[in-house]
Design a protein around this motif. Structure first.
Motif, PDB file in Angstrom:
ATOM      1  N   LYS A  30       0.845  -1.199   0.000  1.00 56.91           N
ATOM      2  CA  LYS A  30       0.000   0.000   0.000  1.00 56.91           C
ATOM      3  C   LYS A  30       0.881   1.250   0.000  1.00 56.91           C
ATOM      4  N   ALA A  31       1.929   1.205   0.857  1.00 56.24           N
ATOM      5  CA  ALA A  31       2.851   2.346   0.942  1.00 56.24           C
ATOM      6  C   ALA A  31       3.531   2.582  -0.403  1.00 56.24           C
ATOM      7  N   LYS A  32       3.850   1.483  -1.086  1.00 55.14           N
ATOM      8  CA  LYS A  32       4.522   1.572  -2.385  1.00 55.14           C
ATOM      9  C   LYS A  32       3.648   2.347  -3.367  1.00 55.14           C
ATOM     10  N   MET A  59       4.537   5.779  -5.282  1.00 58.87           N
ATOM     11  CA  MET A  59       4.492   5.886  -6.739  1.00 58.87           C
ATOM     12  C   MET A  59       3.733   7.146  -7.150  1.00 58.87           C
ATOM     13  N   LEU A  60       2.642   7.418  -6.454  1.00 57.93           N
ATOM     14  CA  LEU A  60       1.840   8.615  -6.742  1.00 57.93           C
ATOM     15  C   LEU A  60       2.669   9.863  -6.473  1.00 57.93           C
ATOM     16  N   ILE A  78       3.877  12.730  -9.180  1.00 63.17           N
ATOM     17  CA  ILE A  78       3.586  14.163  -9.040  1.00 63.17           C
ATOM     18  C   ILE A  78       4.878  14.974  -9.172  1.00 63.17           C
ATOM     19  N   ILE A  79       5.931  14.521  -8.468  1.00 62.49           N
ATOM     20  CA  ILE A  79       7.228  15.228  -8.532  1.00 62.49           C
ATOM     21  C   ILE A  79       7.743  15.249  -9.975  1.00 62.49           C
ATOM     22  N   ALA A  80       7.652  14.080 -10.643  1.00 62.07           N
ATOM     23  CA  ALA A  80       8.143  13.979 -12.026  1.00 62.07           C
ATOM     24  C   ALA A  80       7.378  14.933 -12.929  1.00 62.07           C
TER      25      ALA A  80
END
Lengths: 237, 164
Positions: A207-209, A213-214, A218-220
């Motif tokens: 779940k943390a993964k 990823m989200l 967003i950063i990317a």
């Protein structure tokens, strides 16, 4: 149900599974051929990338040494940098061998995981600093070479330069540290699950993964937009 | 020359003991395609790790250790996909191969019960059902012999509950 019954059912099941599952020698050889070639090259990508950067830094420092051969101060700076880069490169080779040994070693699962955790905490920790410093050396060597074409290398604001260098090293180290922490936590959760006889940790981690990823997406996205805007502004001053 | 001889010897040992690979694949992969993939991974890992076998333990003990490590790590990587699959994939294949429906039901029930255990316990129960000693199970899994004993009591109890 008696234990002997369990074993007997298991044996019957195996007889069914094994009836048609046997590999011929030619099949075994066919399995090995492409995989061996593939795995020989699938070494730790992160270490290889930084080793490539170190190699590039060494080449550039070599050019700089020639370009600044008549500048004793630059020689005093460049020679230790070259020595440090060589040492880092050597450590990279050692680390690759060490990780390979753990992966291929005759260890039980728990020992193998513990060894990986230890390698992450000790050798890899040192390697992250070396990687960060190597990238700084690479940019310094590149700048020095470009400046040599236009006169001589000169640091106009030494304090500002030192701060930027320090920030660069810390930023690169920090980025690696985040990635390492995540990898290490994955290994730790796996180990804890084995010890505690559960899978809860692994489920939480997955779940943390997804959250990570989200966050990364967003950063990317922000960085890509900033990059595109930067290019647009640079081409239309 | 030495390399070719070593490869030949390894392949011979692997061929002789390949049942271990199939049994582990039967337990950790749930359809024919996954079983084939996992068996390839295990064989490849055994080949890569062959130099680590120094003869301190039996070849089969070493083989169980490497194969189970590979299966467990492989399972982690594919968990997301596995979770969406039915546990019955394995049993369906056994049905097709088994003539006697009563035997099939017993085998299917055992596999289903084992599949409900945590993955590490599945490794322990596999070794137990293969009638390995506690010492060997301890060598393969890395947990102490007394821990093996304690876990097995609990696992057997759970298996019996599930089967009944």
């Amino acid at each position: 149900m008696e234990n002997n019954n369990l074993i007997e059912i298991w044996k019957q099941g195996n007889r069914e599974i094994l009836k048609n599952a046997r590999f011929e020698r030619s099949e075994l050889e066919a399995f090995l051929k492409p995989k061996i070639t593939k795995t020989t090259f699938s070494l730790n990508a992160n270490i290889l990338v930084y080793m490539a950067a170190q190699l590039a830094a060494m080449v550039l420092i070599g050019f700089d040494l020639y370009a600044y051969r008549s500048n004793p101060l630059m020689l005093k700076v460049l020679i230790p940098m070259l020595a440090a880069c060589s040492a880092f490169l050597g450590y990279g080779v050692f680390l690759l061998c060490h990780i390979r040994q753990i992966n291929l070693g005759d260890f039980d699962l728990v020992t193998a995981i513990n060894k990986k955790c230890k390698a992450y905490r000790t050798h890899y920790e040192a390697w992250m600093w070396m990687g960060a410093v190597s990238l700084l050396f690479l940019t310094f060597a590149l700048n020095a070479l470009i400046d040599n074409d236009q006169g001589t290398y000169r640091i106009n604001r030494p304090v500002f330069f030192a701060v930027i260098c320090l920030f660069t090293v810390l930023f690169i180290y920090g980025a690696q540290k985040i990635a390492q922490s995540f990898a290490l936590s994955q290994i730790r959760v796996y180990l804890a699950d084995i010890r505690n006889d559960t899978l809860e940790g692994s489920h939480r981690l997955e779940k943390a993964k997804r959250k990570y990823m989200l966050f990364i997406l967003i950063i990317a996205l922000i960085l890509t937009i900033t990059f595109i805007l930067g290019i647009i502004k640079a081409t239309n001053p | 020359m030495a390399d070719i001889a070593a490869k030949e010897k390894f392949l011979e040992q692997l061929e002789q003991n390949q049942d271990i690979v199939h049994k582990i694949c039967g337990l950790y992969a749930h359809n024919t395609h996954d079983r084939k993939d996992l068996s390839q991974d295990i064989i490849c890992q055994l080949w890569k790790a062959r130099r680590s076998f120094r003869g301190d333990s039996k070849f089969t003990t070493w083989m169980y250790r490497v194969a189970l490590n590979t299966a467990l790590l492989n399972l982690r990587r594919r968990r997301r996909r596995l979770r969406t699959e039915s546990l019955n994939g394995n049993h369906d294949n056994i049905t097709a191969e088994t003539g006697d429906p009563e035997i099939h039901l017993r085998i299917a029930a055992l596999y289903e019960a084992i599949n409900r255990l945590p993955e590490f316990d599945r490794a322990i129960v596999l070794l137990y059902l293969e009638q390995l000693s506690y010492t060997e199970i301890s060598e393969i899994t890395g947990i102490s012999e007394s821990n093996v004993g304690v876990r097995l009591v609990r696992i057997r109890k759970k298996l019996r509950q599930l089967l009944e």
